[in-house]
Design an enzyme around this catalytic site. Structure first.
Site: not given
Ligand code: R5P
Length: 298
Positions: A34-35, A192
């Site tokens: 069951d893990g 970003k």
């Molecule tokens: C985010 O703020 C981190 O510094 C990384 O850039 C992020 O976690 C990378 O995640 P992914 O590869 O899913 O874009």
């Protein structure tokens, strides 16, 4: 001193043990149909300082529970202390409430580690410098940046035609640190935007000058979306060679394919996370943290 390993990264555990001049102690991690796991330390640990190596990568919950059970088994068997070497600390990104009603997963993890009598935790390149403050026990926060700086110098990428890049504003401290290690090498950041519900990433703006060669530095690669999108944006701004350094190769699902087919030339990661054969790709290079960890355990 006795060193045990969970199932998450046995290769790293062996490398650390070998650098310390010891062997990995035997343990049984029996998995029921069951893990559920039954865990037993199979070496004498009475009055010993015990080290458990277990990065908590996917399957994150299973790896955490192996760590908890190994720590409990060691303490019940008389260990004087337990140090958890968790080079990649799962759930670290959920370190506060982002949207109303969410759990603070990191706090739950830290409380559980402390409740199973782990005495000390060693980890690498945590998402924010505030994370160690969540622990009441000693937490040693190490960084792979020195390793990366050495490799950048070795490859001859520390010259005037290169700029260091953080793929998000949150990585500003990291990029400042590696710039210092490389005699104040120039750096820039990308703004970003991540959709908090879907996790999808969009690159908004590059704040500084983009040179012929760029070296992107990040803490982890999970889906690979951040790196792939950042590299595309840098290419559009004129970058000809793109190298990536990221400590944790979490590499979920499609990440290796995404990176291999991206405009990135090489991807350097560490062995904080075990990369299985099926996730390796031709642009990937793995640097080992074992020497730094062995030193920290001296
Ligand atoms: C985010 O703020 C981190 O510094 C990384 O850039 C992020 O976690 C990378 O995640 P992914 O590869 O899913 O874009």
């Amino acid at each position: 001193m006795k060193l045990f390993s969970g199932n998450s990264n046995k290769l790293l555990a062996e490398k650390i043990a070998s650098r310390m001049g010891i062997s990995v102690s035997p343990s049984e991690i029996f998995i029921f149909p069951d893990g559920e796991r039954r865990i037993q330390v199979q070496d004498r640990v009475v009055d010993e300082d015990v080290i458990i190596v277990q990065p908590t990568t996917p399957p994150v919950d299973t790896n955490y529970f192996e760590l908890f059970f190994l720590a409990d088994a060691a303490k019940r068997s008389g260990a004087r202390s337990v140090t958890a070497v968790v080079p990649y600390l799962g759930y670290q990104r959920q370190d506060h409430v982002f949207r109303d009603g969410e759990a603070v997963s990191l706090e739950v993890i830290v409380n559980t580690m402390q409740s199973v009598s782990i005495d000390k935790v060693i980890s690498f390149d945590l998402h924010t410098i505030k994370i160690p403050e969540v622990f009441s026990i000693p937490m040693v926060h190490l960084s792979a940046l020195e390793l990366f700086a050495d490799e950048i110098k070795k490859q001859g990428w520390a010259g005037l035609d290169t700029v260091l890049v953080s793929p998000d504003m949150g990585g500003i401290r990291r990029i400042e640190m590696i710039s210092k290690l490389l005699r104040d090498m120039p750096y820039t950041t990308i703004e970003k935007n991540r959709d908090l519900a879907t996790g999808n990433v969009e690159m908004a703006e590059i704040t500084g000058e983009v040179t012929h060669r760029v070296v992107i530095v990040d803490d982890m690669i999970s889906s690979g979306g951040t790196i792939a999108k950042a590299a595309e944006a840098l290419k559009k701004r004129g970058a000809k060679e793109i190298y990536v350094f990221a400590t944790h190769a979490v590499f979920s699902a499609e990440a290796p394919k995404l990176l291999e087919n991206s405009v990135v030339d090489k991807v350097y990661v560490t062995d904080s996370v075990f990369v299985p054969k099926e996730k390796e790709f031709s642009k990937l290079h793995i640097l080992s943290l074992s020497e730094m960890i062995a030193k920290a355990l001296e």
